[in-house]
Design a protein around this motif. Structure first.
Motif, mmCIF file in Angstrom:
data_model
loop_
_atom_site.group_PDB
_atom_site.id
_atom_site.type_symbol
_atom_site.label_atom_id
_atom_site.label_comp_id
_atom_site.label_asym_id
_atom_site.label_seq_id
_atom_site.Cartn_x
_atom_site.Cartn_y
_atom_site.Cartn_z
ATOM 1 N N ALA A 297 0.831 -1.206 0.000
ATOM 2 C CA ALA A 297 0.000 0.000 0.000
ATOM 3 C C ALA A 297 0.863 1.253 0.000
ATOM 4 N N ALA A 298 1.972 1.220 0.728
ATOM 5 C CA ALA A 298 2.866 2.382 0.784
ATOM 6 C C ALA A 298 3.467 2.671 -0.588
ATOM 7 N N ALA A 299 3.860 1.629 -1.300
ATOM 8 C CA ALA A 299 4.412 1.816 -2.644
ATOM 9 C C ALA A 299 3.357 2.395 -3.584
ATOM 10 N N ARG A 300 2.115 1.925 -3.460
ATOM 11 C CA ARG A 300 1.045 2.456 -4.310
ATOM 12 C C ARG A 300 0.792 3.927 -4.013
ATOM 13 N N ILE A 301 0.877 4.305 -2.737
ATOM 14 C CA ILE A 301 0.688 5.707 -2.365
ATOM 15 C C ILE A 301 1.760 6.576 -3.019
ATOM 16 N N ALA A 302 3.013 6.113 -2.973
ATOM 17 C CA ALA A 302 4.110 6.884 -3.563
ATOM 18 C C ALA A 302 3.913 7.058 -5.061
ATOM 19 N N GLU A 303 3.382 6.038 -5.711
ATOM 20 C CA GLU A 303 3.175 6.122 -7.156
ATOM 21 C C GLU A 303 1.954 6.970 -7.509
ATOM 22 N N ALA A 304 0.855 6.775 -6.761
ATOM 23 C CA ALA A 304 -0.387 7.450 -7.110
ATOM 24 C C ALA A 304 -0.382 8.921 -6.706
ATOM 25 N N SER A 305 0.075 9.219 -5.487
ATOM 26 C CA SER A 305 -0.014 10.601 -5.011
ATOM 27 C C SER A 305 1.223 11.413 -5.339
ATOM 28 N N GLY A 306 2.354 10.726 -5.534
ATOM 29 C CA GLY A 306 3.583 11.452 -5.799
ATOM 30 C C GLY A 306 4.073 11.343 -7.228
ATOM 31 N N GLY A 307 3.458 10.465 -8.023
ATOM 32 C CA GLY A 307 3.906 10.278 -9.386
ATOM 33 C C GLY A 307 5.305 9.711 -9.474
ATOM 34 N N LEU A 308 5.695 8.909 -8.492
ATOM 35 C CA LEU A 308 7.038 8.361 -8.424
ATOM 36 C C LEU A 308 7.030 6.888 -8.789
ATOM 37 N N GLY A 309 8.133 6.408 -9.313
ATOM 38 C CA GLY A 309 8.291 4.979 -9.551
ATOM 39 C C GLY A 309 8.802 4.327 -8.282
ATOM 40 N N ALA A 310 8.074 3.339 -7.755
ATOM 41 C CA ALA A 310 8.397 2.793 -6.433
ATOM 42 C C ALA A 310 8.749 1.320 -6.499
ATOM 43 N N ARG A 311 9.636 0.938 -5.604
ATOM 44 C CA ARG A 311 9.962 -0.477 -5.431
ATOM 45 C C ARG A 311 10.175 -0.747 -3.946
ATOM 46 N N VAL A 312 9.971 -1.994 -3.554
ATOM 47 C CA VAL A 312 10.119 -2.394 -2.157
ATOM 48 C C VAL A 312 11.383 -3.220 -2.017
ATOM 49 N N GLU A 313 12.191 -2.890 -1.027
ATOM 50 C CA GLU A 313 13.402 -3.644 -0.755
ATOM 51 C C GLU A 313 13.368 -4.118 0.692
ATOM 52 N N THR A 314 13.877 -5.318 0.932
ATOM 53 C CA THR A 314 13.813 -5.888 2.275
ATOM 54 C C THR A 314 15.166 -6.441 2.693
ATOM 55 N N CYS A 315 15.367 -6.481 4.000
ATOM 56 C CA CYS A 315 16.529 -7.139 4.597
ATOM 57 C C CYS A 315 16.004 -8.066 5.678
ATOM 58 N N GLU A 316 15.967 -9.342 5.378
ATOM 59 C CA GLU A 316 15.390 -10.302 6.320
ATOM 60 C C GLU A 316 16.189 -10.369 7.616
ATOM 61 N N GLU A 317 17.493 -10.221 7.509
ATOM 62 C CA GLU A 317 18.341 -10.315 8.697
ATOM 63 C C GLU A 317 17.985 -9.259 9.736
ATOM 64 N N ARG A 318 17.617 -8.062 9.263
ATOM 65 C CA ARG A 318 17.296 -6.973 10.182
ATOM 66 C C ARG A 318 15.794 -6.706 10.262
ATOM 67 N N TYR A 319 14.988 -7.535 9.621
ATOM 68 C CA TYR A 319 13.534 -7.346 9.609
ATOM 69 C C TYR A 319 13.185 -5.931 9.142
ATOM 70 N N ALA A 320 13.859 -5.490 8.093
ATOM 71 C CA ALA A 320 13.681 -4.128 7.602
ATOM 72 C C ALA A 320 13.018 -4.135 6.239
ATOM 73 N N THR A 321 12.065 -3.229 6.064
ATOM 74 C CA THR A 321 11.391 -3.048 4.785
ATOM 75 C C THR A 321 11.461 -1.574 4.405
ATOM 76 N N VAL A 322 11.953 -1.305 3.212
ATOM 77 C CA VAL A 322 12.146 0.063 2.748
ATOM 78 C C VAL A 322 11.505 0.223 1.379
ATOM 79 N N VAL A 323 10.816 1.327 1.190
ATOM 80 C CA VAL A 323 10.292 1.678 -0.125
ATOM 81 C C VAL A 323 11.195 2.756 -0.716
ATOM 82 N N VAL A 324 11.652 2.514 -1.943
ATOM 83 C CA VAL A 324 12.456 3.478 -2.683
ATOM 84 C C VAL A 324 11.583 4.010 -3.814
ATOM 85 N N ALA A 325 11.279 5.300 -3.762
ATOM 86 C CA ALA A 325 10.383 5.907 -4.752
ATOM 87 C C ALA A 325 11.137 7.033 -5.452
ATOM 88 N N SER A 326 11.309 6.895 -6.763
ATOM 89 C CA SER A 326 12.177 7.812 -7.503
ATOM 90 C C SER A 326 11.416 8.649 -8.512
#
Length: 281
Positions: free
Chosen positions: A232-261
């Motif tokens: 949902a966060a990636a869709r928000i970045a694309e729909a409201s910001g007009g940005l191209g978004a992707r989701v990146e994860t690090c299982e070791e640190r339980y981290a999820t990051v959205v990169v929207a360019s």
């Protein structure tokens, strides 16, 4: 093995208070105390449930010792993954412009600029005056500036359209779940740094909606979220910001990051690692 004569009683007090890593914490408290009276005060504060970082006054983040004042959001080690992704995007670019929004201690911006060898221009902002005061202690030595205000309203207008990387550690805990957080967070950290609204994405919607106007062509917004919120966060970045978004994860640190360019201008190569835009899991 701790060799300080007070170590056994400090470890015992921390264990009795439920501290899982009592020996490690005891070592930090012993190092922070200037005399026995101060040690007793620090141990009592930690045993009462205050975050260790607030008690000793600092946190380790991205290889830095970051100043953490009482009441200010403590940077999480999992968020180092966000800084690593941002570093990969702008490494090699001539003096990128970095903005750390919802900066708290300023740890993200400080760690990124340090990873870039100091060759970046840094601005940070937060709505919480205590966070702004704290962030200035971490950011000023790197030549950065910290502004007080509500999201983009705090930033100098001259930065509009020039930001190469926008770090936004927005609050993303749904309001109804704040009460379920550990006491260290819900009691001792500012609510404004935790509560993300009904679905946890309210502040993100505001950031994403304006980010495109502040990013340089090819610039990127990076923010942390939960794994469940990420689509949902990636869709928000694309729909409201007009940005191209992707989701990146690090299982070791339980981290999820959205990169929207923001897409670069035609004929201009994208910055950083050239990773394709568009959502992916």
């Amino acid at each position: 093995m701790l060799r300080h004569p007070a170590a056994p009683r400090v470890v015992a007090a921390l264990r009795a208070a439920g501290c899982v890593f009592a020996e490690e914490e005891a070592g930090l408290l012993l190092a922070a105390a200037r005399d026995p009276a101060e040690l007793d005060t620090l141990v009592a504060r930690r045993a009462a449930g205050q975050p260790l970082e607030h008690v000793v006054g600092w946190a380790g983040f991205g290889g830095l010792r970051v100043v953490v004042d009482e009441g200010v959001f403590v940077p999480r080690r999992r968020t180092e993954f966000l800084v690593e992704r941002a570093t990969a995007l702008v490494r090699g670019r001539a003096r990128p412009l970095v903005v750390d929004l919802c900066c708290g201690t300023g740890a993200l911006g400080a760690a990124l600029v340090t990873a870039l060898g100091g060759e970046a221009d840094l601005h940070a902002a937060d709505i919480d005056p205590a966070a702004v005061r704290c962030a200035r202690r971490n950011v000023a030595p790197l030549g950065g500036l910290v502004h007080e205000g509500d999201l983009f309203d705090a930033l100098p207008p001259a930065l509009r359209g020039r930001v190469d990387v926008l770090l936004a550690n927005v609050p993303y805990v749904p309001t109804a779940e704040v009460a379920l957080l550990p006491a260290e967070a819900r009691v001792h950290e500012a609510l404004v740094a935790l509560d993300g609204g009904a679905d946890g994405l309210d502040v993100l919607r505001r950031v994403a909606g304006e980010a495109g106007r502040w990013l340089a062509p090819g610039g990127s917004l990076l923010f942390e979220t939960s794994s469940g919120q990420a689509p949902a966060a990636a869709r928000i970045a694309e729909a409201s910001g007009g940005l191209g978004a992707r989701v990146e994860t690090c299982e070791e640190r339980y981290a999820t990051v959205v990169v929207a360019s923001r897409h670069p201008r035609p004929g201009r190569a994208p910055h950083g690692d050239g990773a394709p835009h568009g959502p992916r899991d």
